[in-house]
Design an enzyme around this catalytic site. Structure first.
Site, PDB file in Angstrom:
ATOM      1  N   GLY A 174       1.561 -40.725  15.619  1.00 40.31           N
ATOM      2  CA  GLY A 174       1.861 -39.568  14.786  1.00 40.31           C
ATOM      3  C   GLY A 174       3.173 -38.850  15.055  1.00 40.31           C
ATOM      4  N   GLY A 175       4.023 -39.376  15.923  1.00 40.09           N
ATOM      5  CA  GLY A 175       5.291 -38.709  16.226  1.00 40.09           C
ATOM      6  C   GLY A 175       6.137 -38.491  14.977  1.00 40.09           C
ATOM      7  N   LYS A 176       6.284 -39.557  14.193  1.00 39.37           N
ATOM      8  CA  LYS A 176       7.152 -39.435  13.016  1.00 39.37           C
ATOM      9  C   LYS A 176       6.461 -38.628  11.915  1.00 39.37           C
ATOM     10  CE  LYS A 176       9.564 -43.606  14.261  1.00 39.37           C
ATOM     11  NZ  LYS A 176       8.522 -44.129  15.190  1.00 39.37           N
ATOM     12  N   ASP A 193      -3.116 -45.554   9.045  1.00 39.56           N
ATOM     13  CA  ASP A 193      -2.927 -46.540  10.124  1.00 39.56           C
ATOM     14  C   ASP A 193      -4.161 -47.419  10.163  1.00 39.56           C
ATOM     15  OD1 ASP A 193      -0.914 -46.689  12.776  1.00 39.56           O
ATOM     16  OD2 ASP A 193      -2.865 -47.670  13.013  1.00 39.56           O
ATOM     17  N   ARG A 198      -6.621 -45.362  16.801  1.00 42.76           N
ATOM     18  CA  ARG A 198      -5.302 -44.724  16.804  1.00 42.76           C
ATOM     19  C   ARG A 198      -5.235 -43.621  15.732  1.00 42.76           C
ATOM     20  NH1 ARG A 198      -0.946 -47.384  19.529  1.00 42.76           N
ATOM     21  NH2 ARG A 198       0.541 -46.867  17.901  1.00 42.76           N
ATOM     22  N   ASP A 226      -5.575 -51.314   5.579  1.00 38.65           N
ATOM     23  CA  ASP A 226      -4.546 -52.294   5.899  1.00 38.65           C
ATOM     24  C   ASP A 226      -3.366 -51.992   4.970  1.00 38.65           C
ATOM     25  OD1 ASP A 226      -2.868 -54.451   6.085  1.00 38.65           O
ATOM     26  OD2 ASP A 226      -4.482 -55.939   6.214  1.00 38.65           O
ATOM     27  N   GLY A 227      -2.277 -51.546   5.557  1.00 39.24           N
ATOM     28  CA  GLY A 227      -1.128 -51.112   4.757  1.00 39.24           C
ATOM     29  C   GLY A 227      -0.592 -52.205   3.850  1.00 39.24           C
ATOM     30  N   ASP A 244       6.962 -47.694   9.390  1.00 39.45           N
ATOM     31  CA  ASP A 244       7.337 -47.794  10.813  1.00 39.45           C
ATOM     32  C   ASP A 244       6.419 -48.848  11.445  1.00 39.45           C
ATOM     33  OD1 ASP A 244       8.646 -47.020  13.214  1.00 39.45           O
ATOM     34  OD2 ASP A 244       6.927 -45.764  13.741  1.00 39.45           O
ATOM     35  N   CYS A 299      11.020 -50.376  16.766  1.00 37.84           N
ATOM     36  CA  CYS A 299      11.638 -50.014  18.050  1.00 37.84           C
ATOM     37  C   CYS A 299      11.985 -51.308  18.798  1.00 37.84           C
ATOM     38  CB  CYS A 299      10.789 -49.050  18.858  1.00 37.84           C
ATOM     39  SG  CYS A 299       9.089 -49.542  19.055  1.00 37.84           S
TER      40      CYS A 299
END
Ligand code: SAM
Length: 373
Positions: A174-176, A193, A198, A226-227, A244, A299
């Site tokens: 959840g940072g972004k 997600d 998570r 499922d994205g 992301d 990342c």
């Protein structure tokens, strides 16, 4: 004897070693003579940023961060040197005001700055001080969220405007998402997600940082789909989509054996990453409305997971869905934040933050696409 038993319980090839072998083989070719210094930096302690929580009582928090010598890398206007860089010959931004505008860079004030409420404090370059854990205010809201400051860049580059509807396809922990919410401009946020555990973690983060009134069904939806299937759920809908994706998380893989994707047992999962990433990006492209924008980020330093995925998804979008896309120039963002992050010099489509001993953030890759039809 104890030592022998301990040694015997260790894997013959620790996942971190396997990761480094893989990185040495691929990144030495990709990054050339920069790779040894990027490698050393990734093996050293990562630097964090403190994302200020605009939903808490911020005055005291900001004063406290400033008293420790931190500065807000987002809102602090860049110096004259940076302004000159923005207007450097061969980089015709001054001839093309819309380029600056397209990333939300205001041109009517000098020096230029981003129009955003996002604030992220960092210690100066070369200063490896650590942040204290954040404390709750009188209403129980935490004052800041600690994250790799380079992870704030995708949220900044997404350029959320007042009243936008936004989809965060792979959102946990959840940072972004939190950085996007700090814009205080989103009309409706869809947070997703695939991992249920998570997603719970993400929900806990939101509860600690965002007042209940803003977490209502009218303003936010939290799902665990499922994205890759998003195109089947909701097409041509969102103004902005953040994709992301799961990746080889290079810094983690180089330093931590636990939950490491370079473990032999996870070889297939790792090899399938570019395919999964492409499918997720393609779903994001289908979910955004014509004229809207999608931000792809990882990342990892891997070209296979970065540029290759973007190229492949653009190709599939065109061939299989008749969707044309244009890559949005993110160089104005890198020019603005050149003093905080170390960017790779000549990436092809997107921008890449390289870990550096004096600015040990990243790696973060990001590429922004605008849907044309
Ligand atoms: N955006 C997050 C943040 O800033 O905190 C980090 C996201 S992490 C890099 C990638 C996430 O993708 C993981 O939480 C993982 O559970 C999720 N994921 C993996 N496969 C997925 C899929 N098919 N659909 C949706 N999410 C997926």
């Amino acid at each position: 004897r104890v030592k022998a038993k301990w040694a015997g319980s260790q894997p013959k090839y620790p996942a971190t070693n396997l990761a480094l072998q893989n990185f040495d083989a691929t990144y030495s070719l990709q990054l050339g003579e920069q790779w040894p210094s990027v490698r050393v930096s990734m093996l050293c302690e990562q630097k964090y940023g403190a994302l200020v929580n605009n939903f808490s009582t911020t005055e005291g928090v900001i004063a406290d961060l400033q008293s420790q010598g931190c500065r807000d890398f987002v809102c602090q206007p860049v110096g004259v040197g940076a302004l000159e860089r923005l207007q450097a010959p061969g980089f015709p931004l001054h001839d093309n005001p819309s380029t600056l505008e397209s990333v939300g860079v205001s041109q009517d004030v000098a020096p230029p700055r981003l129009r955003t409420n996002i604030k992220c404090f960092v210690f100066p370059g070369g200063d490896i001080s650590r942040f204290k854990p954040s404390r709750p205010d009188l209403y129980g809201m935490l004052g800041y969220y600690l994250m790799d400051a380079a992870s704030v860049l995708p949220a900044l580059a997404l350029d959320v405007q007042e009243g936008h509807s936004v989809l965060d396809v792979c959102a946990a922990p959840g940072g972004k998402t939190l950085a996007l919410l700090q814009t205080q401009a989103i009309r409706f946020l869809c947070v997703n997600d695939i991992s249920v555990s998570r997603t719970y973690r993400l929900q806990r983060v939101l509860n600690s940082y965002v007042p209940k009134e803003l977490l209502t069904e009218e303003r936010m939806r939290i799902t665990s789909f499922d994205g890759r299937k998003w195109g089947e759920i909701e097409r041509d809908t969102f103004d902005r989509v953040l994709v992301d994706v799961p990746c080889t998380t290079d810094r983690h893989s180089a330093t931590e054996d636990e939950n490491n994707i370079f473990k032999r047992a996870r070889t297939k999962e790792r090899q399938r990453l570019p395919q999964l990433q492409t499918e997720l990006l393609l779903a994001g492209i289908e979910a955004v409305r014509p004229g809207g924008q999608v931000l792809y980020s990882t990342c990892s330093l891997s070209q296979l997971q970065n540029e290759y995925v973007v190229e492949r998804a653009m190709h599939l979008a065109r061939e299989e869905h008749g969707i044309s896309l244009q890559v949005v120039d993110l160089r104005p963002i890198t020019r603005l934040f050149k003093d905080t992050f170390h960017f790779a010099l000549d990436p092809h489509l997107g921008q890449l933050v390289l870990p550096h001993l004096t600015a040990n953030f990243g790696p973060i890759y990001m590429c922004k696409l605008q849907r044309l039809n």
